[in-house]
Design an enzyme around this catalytic site. Sequence first.
Site, PDB file in Angstrom:
ATOM      1  N   ASP A   1      -9.746   4.442  -2.568  1.00  0.00           N
ATOM      2  CA  ASP A   1      -8.688   4.989  -3.417  1.00  0.00           C
ATOM      3  C   ASP A   1      -9.337   5.589  -4.663  1.00  0.00           C
ATOM      4  OD1 ASP A   1      -9.428   2.797  -4.961  1.00  0.00           O
ATOM      5  OD2 ASP A   1      -7.394   2.001  -5.175  1.00  0.00           O
TER       6      ASP A   1
ATOM      7  N   TYR B   1      -6.176   6.223   4.646  1.00  0.00           N
ATOM      8  CA  TYR B   1      -6.343   5.189   3.624  1.00  0.00           C
ATOM      9  C   TYR B   1      -5.534   3.937   3.964  1.00  0.00           C
ATOM     10  CZ  TYR B   1      -5.659   2.385  -0.470  1.00  0.00           C
ATOM     11  OH  TYR B   1      -5.583   1.297  -1.299  1.00  0.00           O
TER      12      TYR B   1
ATOM     13  N   GLU C   1       0.822  -1.205   0.000  1.00  0.00           N
ATOM     14  CA  GLU C   1       0.000   0.000   0.000  1.00  0.00           C
ATOM     15  C   GLU C   1       0.860   1.261   0.000  1.00  0.00           C
ATOM     16  OE1 GLU C   1      -3.033   0.236  -0.618  1.00  0.00           O
ATOM     17  OE2 GLU C   1      -3.701  -1.832  -0.410  1.00  0.00           O
TER      18      GLU C   1
ATOM     19  N   CYS D   1     -19.157  -1.624 -19.155  1.00  0.00           N
ATOM     20  CA  CYS D   1     -20.383  -1.727 -18.349  1.00  0.00           C
ATOM     21  C   CYS D   1     -21.105  -3.056 -18.553  1.00  0.00           C
ATOM     22  CB  CYS D   1     -21.313  -0.561 -18.666  1.00  0.00           C
ATOM     23  SG  CYS D   1     -20.605   1.063 -18.285  1.00  0.00           S
TER      24      CYS D   1
ATOM     25  N   GLN E   1       0.236   6.759  -5.340  1.00  0.00           N
ATOM     26  CA  GLN E   1       0.613   7.590  -6.493  1.00  0.00           C
ATOM     27  C   GLN E   1       1.527   6.852  -7.472  1.00  0.00           C
ATOM     28  OE1 GLN E   1       1.907  10.829  -3.763  1.00  0.00           O
ATOM     29  NE2 GLN E   1       0.559  12.136  -4.959  1.00  0.00           N
ATOM     30  N   THR E   2       1.426   5.517  -7.490  1.00  0.00           N
ATOM     31  CA  THR E   2       2.245   4.691  -8.375  1.00  0.00           C
ATOM     32  C   THR E   2       1.374   3.551  -8.898  1.00  0.00           C
ATOM     33  OG1 THR E   2       4.115   5.170  -6.919  1.00  0.00           O
ATOM     34  CG2 THR E   2       4.460   3.499  -8.584  1.00  0.00           C
TER      35      THR E   2
ATOM     36  N   GLY F   1       9.896   7.090  -6.845  1.00  0.00           N
ATOM     37  CA  GLY F   1       9.475   8.474  -6.615  1.00  0.00           C
ATOM     38  C   GLY F   1       8.860   8.691  -5.246  1.00  0.00           C
ATOM     39  N   TYR F   2       8.515   9.969  -4.976  1.00  0.00           N
ATOM     40  CA  TYR F   2       7.901  10.349  -3.694  1.00  0.00           C
ATOM     41  C   TYR F   2       8.704   9.745  -2.539  1.00  0.00           C
ATOM     42  CZ  TYR F   2       4.115  11.557  -6.850  1.00  0.00           C
ATOM     43  OH  TYR F   2       3.384  12.093  -7.882  1.00  0.00           O
TER      44      TYR F   2
END
Length: 355
Positions: A153, A135, A52, A212, A57-58, A96-97
């Site tokens: 999310d 989250y 998690e 759908c 953001q990945t 990243g981050y």
Amino acid sequence: MFNLMSKPREPADPADLLEWYDRHARAMPWRVGPAERASGQRPDPYRIWLSEIMLQQTTVAAVKSYFEAFTTRWPHVTDLAAAEDGDVMAAWAGLGYYARARNLLKCARVVTRDHNGVFPDDPAVLLTLPGVGPYTAAAVSAIAHDLPETVVDGNVERVMARLYDEHTPLPAAKPILTEYARALTPQLRPGDYAQAVMDLGATICTPRNPACGLCPWRPSCAAWAMGTQTELPKKSPKARKPTRLGIAYLVRRVDGAWLLERRPDKGLLGGMLGWPGSDWNDAPEEAPPIRAEWKTIPGEARHTFTHFHLRLTVKTALVPMERQPTRGDFIDPEDFSPTDLPTVMRKAFDLSRGA
């Protein structure tokens, strides 16, 4: 006030979604599938937490190889807690981050020291851990401990916006969509249900061209009934990202060693090794880390962060053994790997090599 059940044509039934999930659950290296879970196998909270944090953001595709590398090298939270900071930051390079990686280590050490290496199952306690927000606390509680916590999310927000034909734009819609999701969270199999909604959003209720006809909740979907599914969720216009400029200095010593410096723990790329450079702003000033004959490489190393675009001018130099830098340290060539660098620094390296 909004009426939770005023819009769908028929109330959505979590059992219908779980039946779909039992047949179509995605295989993930951190996931215990519905059949295995039904047979009594339980997810490892460490693996759920790690996945998690990595997935924030990945994309799933980007995370899989990192997750497998981390869990092979550090199979338990106590192993990660005992790892060297530099080794973990290097293994994280490219995801990243980087604040996530720093908090990853802090959290592993708190769990090892204060919780005997066992992740708590109480969301309130989980929220006290470094880097764990609402989250992640809900995801670990639901998926790892099978507690009826509501996990929301981007996929879940999209599903709820369409299911209830909710036109309030994001991010203002977040609390509304969370309440919709909370009203549907079942007491039975909440961990499987949390993953089922995310899978539905990732594979069926996709951002563009949702399938759908394959959706188990189509009879309950107000957006499908109204023909608005491709318009949702609505989003407020994003502010235009500014562009900043900078200079990266790539210095190699005659013995092949590279000059690198570790960035401060706080701020962008905190704690990561990278090339010495200037500040990043509208008009960066020269800030060479060592006396040298500098060569400016044609082109720019370009990278986009969350809040701005960056354009780096890359300068290179070769220096003699006795030359001393004003900042940073020379790293022996056998200890240097470009893959250990954060993406923007690797782009600068690739530009210097003509890649």
